[in-house]
Design an enzyme around this catalytic site. Sequence first.
Site, PDB file in Angstrom:
ATOM      1  N   GLU A  38      77.955  63.275  54.490  1.00 52.28           N
ATOM      2  CA  GLU A  38      77.996  61.816  54.353  1.00 52.28           C
ATOM      3  C   GLU A  38      77.282  61.209  55.573  1.00 52.28           C
ATOM      4  O   GLU A  38      77.399  61.742  56.695  1.00 52.28           O
ATOM      5  CB  GLU A  38      79.485  61.433  54.354  1.00 52.28           C
ATOM      6  N   LYS A 109      79.697  55.451  47.180  1.00 50.06           N
ATOM      7  CA  LYS A 109      81.074  55.951  47.347  1.00 50.06           C
ATOM      8  C   LYS A 109      82.093  54.996  46.725  1.00 50.06           C
ATOM      9  O   LYS A 109      82.150  53.803  47.074  1.00 50.06           O
ATOM     10  CB  LYS A 109      81.353  56.134  48.841  1.00 50.06           C
ATOM     11  N   CYS A 142      83.106  62.316  50.355  1.00 47.88           N
ATOM     12  CA  CYS A 142      84.261  62.473  51.235  1.00 47.88           C
ATOM     13  C   CYS A 142      85.588  62.056  50.600  1.00 47.88           C
ATOM     14  O   CYS A 142      86.086  62.748  49.729  1.00 47.88           O
ATOM     15  CB  CYS A 142      84.016  61.758  52.564  1.00 47.88           C
TER      16      CYS A 142
HETATM   17  C1  ACM Z   1      85.907  59.956  54.823  1.00 44.67           C
HETATM   18  O1  ACM Z   1      85.939  59.524  53.673  1.00 44.67           O
HETATM   19  N1  ACM Z   1      84.817  59.889  55.562  1.00 44.67           N
HETATM   20  C2  ACM Z   1      87.083  60.605  55.409  1.00 44.67           C
END
Ligand code: ACM
Length: 263
Positions: A38, A109, A142
């Site tokens: 990420e 995301k 993530c």
């Molecule tokens: C995250 O979503 N970077 C822990």
Amino acid sequence: MKVGYFQSHPEFGNIQGNRERFASKLESVECELLVLPELAFSGYQFVNQEEVVALSEPIPDGPTTQACMALAQRHHLHLVVGLPERDGNRCYNSAIVVGPSGFLGSYRKTHLFFEETLFFSPGNSGLHVWDIGPARIGVMICFDWYYPEVARTLTLRGAEIVCHPANLVLPHCPDAMVTRALENRIFSVTADRIGKEARGGKPPLTYIGRSEVVSPKGQVLSRASQDQEELTVVEIDLNEARNKSITPYNDVLKDRRPEYYSS
Ligand code: ACM
């Protein structure tokens, strides 16, 4: 098929330098799909919105997407790479999918973590699966791992490999991804980062590394260290993800009873 992860240690804000370091590592790599973390080249711990705006880029016209397209073409592989995306006056925590033929798409995301909620808009791209030739891949980022619906939805849409760029700070994800892979009978490739960021007087964030490739049977095919940069490639047999049968009497997808699942 050969798949891998680049577990990196980016220097905050040095997008071009981090990208060039990755490019030099790629010279000795043979694989068909490589997943990066990420926010792979920007760093993670933003101090204010101005930083996010300054380090975010349009997709696909920005320099990171263009550079990754060139690398994918040069090395004949597909890359999944996390980056901060700018679209008008909004920023998203996104990942791109690029291959030898160019830009395939991007994902924003869905489930933002901690202070990301201050700096990024919640993703509105929805969940996507791309056919990259040898495999169909889905992408989640993530903290999306915390929501089993994400990996399940990608699986129901045909993903055989879930690519998972991450910047993990909680300890649970590497073991939890074993369950995500097992319950969906898919491969997962989590690419995490290492190192610590403590910017602008904020409490430090320590990234846990432990990037991994997990098989549809829940085997950890490779797990990286907590504190070393590593570029690791493993060979996988996609038939394992295509066979959803657990026993002659149980099929993980066909045996679902969705009529009982709504709240
Ligand atoms: C995250 O979503 N970077 C822990």
